[in-house]
Enzyme design. Structure first.
Site, PDB file in Angstrom:
ATOM      1  N   ASP A 132      -6.777   2.226  11.192  1.00 46.72           N
ATOM      2  CA  ASP A 132      -5.419   2.844  11.022  1.00 46.72           C
ATOM      3  C   ASP A 132      -5.541   4.220  10.600  1.00 46.72           C
ATOM      4  O   ASP A 132      -4.876   4.912  11.060  1.00 46.72           O
ATOM      5  CB  ASP A 132      -4.637   1.962  10.185  1.00 46.72           C
ATOM      6  CG  ASP A 132      -4.060   0.699  11.139  1.00 46.72           C
ATOM      7  OD1 ASP A 132      -3.781   0.736  12.407  1.00 46.72           O
ATOM      8  OD2 ASP A 132      -3.788  -0.230  10.271  1.00 46.72           O
TER       9      ASP A 132
ATOM     10  N   ASP B 283       0.837  -1.118   0.009  1.00 47.55           N
ATOM     11  CA  ASP B 283       0.007  -0.012  -0.049  1.00 47.55           C
ATOM     12  C   ASP B 283       0.832   1.181   0.137  1.00 47.55           C
ATOM     13  O   ASP B 283       0.564   1.949  -0.893  1.00 47.55           O
ATOM     14  CB  ASP B 283      -0.835  -0.165   1.282  1.00 47.55           C
ATOM     15  CG  ASP B 283      -1.883  -0.912   1.078  1.00 47.55           C
ATOM     16  OD1 ASP B 283      -2.171  -1.596  -0.086  1.00 47.55           O
ATOM     17  OD2 ASP B 283      -2.409  -1.295   2.321  1.00 47.55           O
TER      18      ASP B 283
ATOM     19  N   SER C 226      -2.370  -9.545   3.984  1.00 39.50           N
ATOM     20  CA  SER C 226      -1.834  -8.117   4.501  1.00 39.50           C
ATOM     21  C   SER C 226      -1.290  -8.255   5.880  1.00 39.50           C
ATOM     22  O   SER C 226      -1.951  -8.649   6.810  1.00 39.50           O
ATOM     23  CB  SER C 226      -3.018  -7.068   4.484  1.00 39.50           C
ATOM     24  OG  SER C 226      -2.728  -5.853   5.128  1.00 39.50           O
TER      25      SER C 226
ATOM     26  N   ARG D 297       0.502   2.865  15.953  1.00 39.67           N
ATOM     27  CA  ARG D 297       0.328   3.603  14.949  1.00 39.67           C
ATOM     28  C   ARG D 297       0.502   5.187  15.502  1.00 39.67           C
ATOM     29  O   ARG D 297       1.068   5.852  14.735  1.00 39.67           O
ATOM     30  CB  ARG D 297      -1.253   3.366  14.611  1.00 39.67           C
ATOM     31  CG  ARG D 297      -1.470   2.284  13.985  1.00 39.67           C
ATOM     32  CD  ARG D 297      -0.649   2.100  12.563  1.00 39.67           C
ATOM     33  NE  ARG D 297      -0.955   1.038  11.794  1.00 39.67           N
ATOM     34  CZ  ARG D 297      -0.003   0.293  11.094  1.00 39.67           C
ATOM     35  NH1 ARG D 297       1.227   0.489  11.203  1.00 39.67           N
ATOM     36  NH2 ARG D 297      -0.461  -0.609  10.214  1.00 39.67           N
TER      37      ARG D 297
HETATM   38  N1  ARG Z   1      -7.548  -5.156  13.127  1.00 40.95           N
HETATM   39  C1  ARG Z   1      -6.014  -4.763  13.864  1.00 40.95           C
HETATM   40  C2  ARG Z   1      -6.247  -3.381  14.265  1.00 40.95           C
HETATM   41  O1  ARG Z   1      -6.991  -2.611  13.791  1.00 40.95           O
HETATM   42  C3  ARG Z   1      -4.939  -4.962  13.000  1.00 40.95           C
HETATM   43  C4  ARG Z   1      -4.877  -4.369  11.741  1.00 40.95           C
HETATM   44  C5  ARG Z   1      -3.605  -4.728  11.075  1.00 40.95           C
HETATM   45  N2  ARG Z   1      -3.511  -4.388   9.646  1.00 40.95           N
HETATM   46  C6  ARG Z   1      -2.906  -5.166   8.756  1.00 40.95           C
HETATM   47  N3  ARG Z   1      -3.102  -4.755   7.365  1.00 40.95           N
HETATM   48  N4  ARG Z   1      -2.701  -6.584   9.063  1.00 40.95           N
HETATM   49  O2  ARG Z   1      -5.340  -3.001  15.155  1.00 40.95           O
END
Ligand code: ARG
Length: 391
Positions: A122, A13, A171, A93
């Site tokens: 995110d 991405d 991902s 993050r």
């Molecule tokens: N669902 C989790 C969160 O919002 C993890 C997201 C991780 N992203 C990924 N592309 N694997 O914290």
């Protein structure tokens, strides 16, 4: 000349974002910021290589120590977890976003970009930090409504080697605390995850002998492993290795994202599982019953804020103040047995324990059992009154 700072991971991405920011948004220069929060060194190297090829200027920031001390230690003290999720991606993050902002400020750049989609959490976590600045925020994935297939094609056209394929379309997001795997067939919550999605944990195996380790805490912070003092980064890495070997720390769940969408999520987090179980266990030895009851509510509120990435909200520091105060006496150690995918506390001790063997023992006469009689007479008093009224 227009410039933009992109929070860069080196994955599909954010790599696609670099040419997009130039071609679709007309930026003259893209400055990438890759923050090392303990993801595998190969990911960082791949990111550096791609950034060299695609970006105009590239920064790599080693934030591992800060991540552990400012984000993971508070998480441990707060028993941080959301619907059973260890908060791995969520907790990193804000730090990544803050590092991108620092570079933008240093270079006086007025545009900040991230590579998050419009479906996940995110975007919210990055923007909670980005929007504290006067900068324009750009989210190409969301704004251009891009699909993964299109991205893969576009990446190929721009000479970006793409490790994802139709067969392995995962991902992945990794840092010291957890590894998250999403996408492809995993999007069907009924589909059992294939063994190949796991990288940190072995398949739980009952024929492997158990391993017992001891974790020492000072004021709620893990400081020793089997008696040896270790810095946080080292300790977490070692626990990921030892507990991962025993298959500890796999989660397969349906998670409620902030937007309200439910998502199927798979995680690995051996060290997190061990440390959170040990910490919670020690709390039961050290904290008062009233503290434990109240702190559960505080921990839940803390976890909700951390999940949403709202670490600059004053409530977050209010909660941290309570939690820090509650951890003053949290000294001691917990023995953990790692066996066939589980991490179970099997022993605990603390100089600050609110436990008295002398008073509770079946063999003790320190307290007279007869003294409890008056208490027992009043226990359930109202229910008895009610019963008498009804009959
Ligand atoms: N669902 C989790 C969160 O919002 C993890 C997201 C991780 N992203 C990924 N592309 N694997 O914290």
């Amino acid at each position: 000349m227009t410039e933009v700072v992109l929070a860069y991971s080196g994955g599909l991405d954010t790599s696609v974002c670099i040419p997009l920011l130039k071609e679709r948004y007309g930026f003259d220069r893209v400055v990438t910021v890759l923050v090392d929060v303990g993801q595998p060194i190969e990911d960082i190297e791949r990111g550096n290589k791609r950034a060299k090829q695609l970006a105009d200027e590239h920064y790599v920031i080693d934030a591992k120590k800060e991540f552990v001390e400012k984000y993971l230690f508070p998480l441990i003290k707060a028993n941080g977890s959301y619907e059973g999720y260890v908060l791995g991606t969520a907790i990193a993050r804000p730090l990544i976003a803050k590092k991108a902002v620092e570079i933008a400020e240093q270079k006086d750049i007025k545009n900040l970009a991230h590579g998050c989609t419009g479906r996940g959490n995110d975007q919210l976590r990055f923007e909670a930090v980005f929007r504290c600045t006067p900068c324009r925020v750009i989210a190409p994935m969301r704004e251009l409504d891009l699909a993964r297939e299109w991205e893969i094609e576009y990446a190929r056209e721009h000479g970006i080697d793409v490790p994802v394929s139709k067969e392995r379309p995962w991902s992945i997001d990794e840092n010291l605390w957890s590894r998250s795997i999403e996408g492809g067939k995993l999007e069907d919550p009924y589909f059992e995850p294939p063994e190949e999605i796991y990288a940190w944990t072995k398949r739980p195996d009952a024929s492997k002998p158990p391993v017992v380790i001891e974790i020492g805490f000072e004021q709620g912070v893990p400081e020793t492993l089997d008696g040896a003092q270790m810095d946080g980064v080292e300790l977490i890495r070692e626990l990921n290795r030892v507990a991962g070997e025993q298959g500890v720390g796999r989660t397969d769940m349906v998670e409620d994202r902030v937007l309200g969408l439910k998502a199927r999520e798979n995680y690995e987090h051996p060290a997190a599982t061990v440390l959170l179980a040990a910490h919670k266990d020690l709390e039961h030895l050290v904290l008062s019953r009233a503290e434990l009851r109240f702190k559960t509510a505080v921990d839940d509120a803390w976890s909700e804020m951390a999940y949403m990435g709202l670490v600059d909200d004053p409530l977050y520091s209010d909660l941290n103040a309570f939690i820090d105060q509650s951890q003053q006496r949290m000294n001691g150690s917990v023995r953990m047995k790692l066996f066939c995918g589980s991490a179970i506390p099997v022993g605990r001790r603390s100089p600050d324990a609110l436990y008295s063997q002398e008073m509770v023992s079946f063999d003790s006469q320190t307290l007279s059992q007869r003294d409890a009689e008056g208490f027992a007479k009043y226990h359930g008093f109202q229910a008895r009154l009610l019963k008498r009224k009804c009959s």
